[in-house]
Design an enzyme around this catalytic site. Structure first.
Site, PDB file in Angstrom:
ATOM      1  N   ASP A  13       0.866  -1.165   0.000  1.00 39.83           N
ATOM      2  CA  ASP A  13       0.000   0.000   0.000  1.00 39.83           C
ATOM      3  C   ASP A  13       0.914   1.230   0.000  1.00 39.83           C
ATOM      4  OD1 ASP A  13      -2.282   1.666   0.424  1.00 39.83           O
ATOM      5  OD2 ASP A  13      -1.813   1.684   2.559  1.00 39.83           O
ATOM      6  N   ASP A  18      -0.270   5.074   0.969  1.00 43.44           N
ATOM      7  CA  ASP A  18      -0.547   6.037   2.043  1.00 43.44           C
ATOM      8  C   ASP A  18      -0.433   5.376   3.414  1.00 43.44           C
ATOM      9  OD1 ASP A  18      -1.846   8.651   0.648  1.00 43.44           O
ATOM     10  OD2 ASP A  18      -2.355   6.827  -0.468  1.00 43.44           O
TER      11      ASP A  18
END
Length: 409
Positions: free
Chosen positions: A187, A189
Site C-alpha cells: 500500500d 498512504d
C-alpha cells in the site's frame, strides 16, 4: 514377514563444549587438537555474544577417549578457556513436525516479552531449537526456530503476548516457501509514505476535517471504500490541479522505505505498489524508487485546469488491490503463494489475505487481527527481518555498493 531393515544402534559420540573470551584462531586450534584422533565431525554450533564464545563440537568417539580428554583439557588450559567433554550416543534428536520461524521485534525488547513468548511456545508443546539475532537497531529483532508446535495454534497465542508486551511477533511456517517469496506489493498512504495524500489535497481545498473523518472511518472498515473515495474526491471539486504537484513534492517516505526497496531489489525481488490514492503520486514514486509495478486511481482534471471531483475509470478498492497483486504476480510468472503484501487499512485486507505473507504495518485493529503478522514500529525496513534478512547483511551490501561507487569515481 516383516522385511524392513532394522536401524543400526546409535554410534558413540563425544560432545566438546568450549566457553571463554573469543579471539581469532580458537576454532582452528580446537580442530587441530581433534585431528590426530581421526574422529568424524558430526555437528558444530558456535555463537559469540559480546565477545564471549560458546563453541560446541560433536565428534565420533575415538578408540582412546582418555587420551582425547587429556589432550582437550591441556589445550583449554593453555588457551585460558573453559571446556566440558561429555560422552554419549548418537546425534541430536530429530526435530519434530510443525517447524516454525518466530520473529520478535522490540524497541526495546524486554525480558518479560521473551519470557512470555517462551512460555507460550512450551504450552503449545513446542521446542525452541535455535535462537539468533537479526538486528540490534533501530529495533531488536530475534528469530527463534521452533519445532513441535502447530503454527496455526501458536499464532493467535503469540499475538496476545505481542499485544500485552508491546512487542511484534511474527509466526511463519518454516520451509522453502519462506525463501521463495519474490514479489512484494505495498500500500502507499501510511505505508510506503507518511500520511494520506487525499488529506493533503483536502487541506489545499479547505475541507480537511470532513475528508479526514471519512478516511479514518474507511480505513477502520466502517465505510465502503469505493463509495467513501467518491465522496471525498467530490469535496475536492474546483481545486486547482497545481495542488497535485505541490502535494507530490511534499511526500515523505516512511523511515526505512528506501532501505527496504533497495535491499529487495538487490536480492532479485520484484516490488510493486497499489493504492487507493492517486497516480500523480504513485507514478512519481515508481520512477523515483525503481519499482516494477504501480496501480492507483486517476483524478479527472477539467479543461479549466481544476479537479472535477470525479475519478477516471474503475476505482482501485479493496477487491481491486487483491486483483492487482494477482495480476502483478501473473505477469511476472510468480505464484501468489510466493508474494508478500504490506498494508495498514481495511481496504488492504483482501490483498493481505491473498498473499503468501500478509503484513499489517502500523495498522488499524481490524487489520492487525486478520493479517498473518503485524509490525507496529515506524520503520518499514523491519519487514526484511520477517524474511530472515539480517541488519548486518543489509549494511554490508550498502558498504560494498559505496566502495564500488568510490572506486569508479
Amino acid at each position: 514377514m516383516n522385511t524392513a531393515l532394522a536401524l543400526p544402534p546409535p554410534a558413540e559420540t563425544v560432545l566438546v563444549t568450549v566457553y571463554g573470551a573469543d579471539r581469532p584462531g580458537v576454532t582452528a586450534s580446537l580442530f587441530a587438537v581433534l585431528e590426530p584422533f581421526t574422529v568424524p565431525v558430526v555437528d558444530v554450533e558456535q555463537v559469540v555474544v559480546r565477545g564471549r564464545l560458546v563453541l560446541g563440537v560433536l565428534v565420533g568417539a575415538p578408540a582412546d577417549q582418555t587420551a582425547l580428554r587429556m589432550g582437550l583439557h591441556r589445550w583449554a588450559a593453555a588457551e585460558k578457556l573453559d571446556i566440558e567433554v561429555v560422552s554419549g550416543l548418537g546425534d541430536n534428536r530429530k526435530r519434530r513436525e510443525g517447524r516454525t520461524h518466530v520473529t520478535v521485534l522490540g524497541a526495546p525488547l524486554r525480558p518479560s516479552a521473551m519470557a512470555a513468548l517462551a512460555h507460550e511456545i512450551a504450552e503449545c508443546q513446542g521446542n525452541i531449537d535455535r535462537i539468533h539475532r537479526l538486528a540490534k537497531y533501530p529495533v531488536t529483532a530475534i528469530e527463534l526456530d521452533v519445532s513441535g508446535a502447530d503454527p496455526d495454534v501458536l499464532r493467535p497465542r503469540l499475538a496476545r503476548v505481542a499485544a500485552a508486551e508491546q512487542a511484534d511477533i511474527a509466526v511463519q511456517h518454516a520451509g522453502l516457501n519462506r525463501r521463495a517469496k519474490r514479489l512484494v506489493v505495498m500500500d502507499v498512504d501510511s505505508t510506503l509514505i507518511e500520511g494520506e495524500v487525499i488529506e493533503e489535497l483536502a487541506a489545499h481545498a479547505g475541507c480537511l476535517d470532513e475528508v479526514a473523518d471519512i478516511t479514518a472511518r474507511a480505513m477502520r472498515g466502517e465505510l465502503d471504500f469505493a463509495g467513501s473515495l467518491r465522496e471525498r474526491v467530490a469535496l475536492l471539486a474546483g481545486l486547482d490541479a497545481s495542488a497535485l504537484e505541490e502535494v507530490r513534492l511534499s511526500v515523505r517516505l516512511m523511515p526505512g522505505a528506501r532501505t527496504l526497496v533497495r535491499t529487495l531489489k538487490r536480492l532479485g525481488y520484484l516490488v510493486g505498489i497499489v493504492s487507493g490514492g492517486f497516480t500523480h503520486v504513485t507514478d512519481s514514486l515508481r520512477d523515483e524508487l525503481g519499482l516494477d509495478f504501480a496501480l492507483a486511481n486517476t483524478l479527472e482534471i477539467g479543461a479549466d485546469g481544476r479537479l472535477t471531483g470525479r475519478v477516471v475509470g474503475p476505482i482501485v478498492d479493496r477487491a481491486g488491490k487483491a486483483a492487482a497483486l494477482r495480476g502483478f504476480a501473473a505477469s511476472a510468472g510468480i505464484p501468489v503463494a510466493d508474494t508478500v503484501a504490506i498494508g495498514d487499512g481495511a481496504n488492504d485486507l483482501d490483498m493481505l489475505a491473498a498473499a503468501g505473507l500478509g503484513v499489517a504495518f502500523n495498522a488499524k485493529p481490524v487489520v492487525r487481527a486478520q493479517a498473518d503478522t503485524a509490525v507496529n514500529v515506524p520503520f518499514l525496513d523491519t519487514i526484511l527481518y520477517l524474511l530472515g534478512i539480517t541488519r548486518e547483511e543489509v549494511e554490508a551490501a550498502d558498504a560494498a555498493e559505496e566502495d564500488l561507487k568510490t572506486a569508479a569515481a
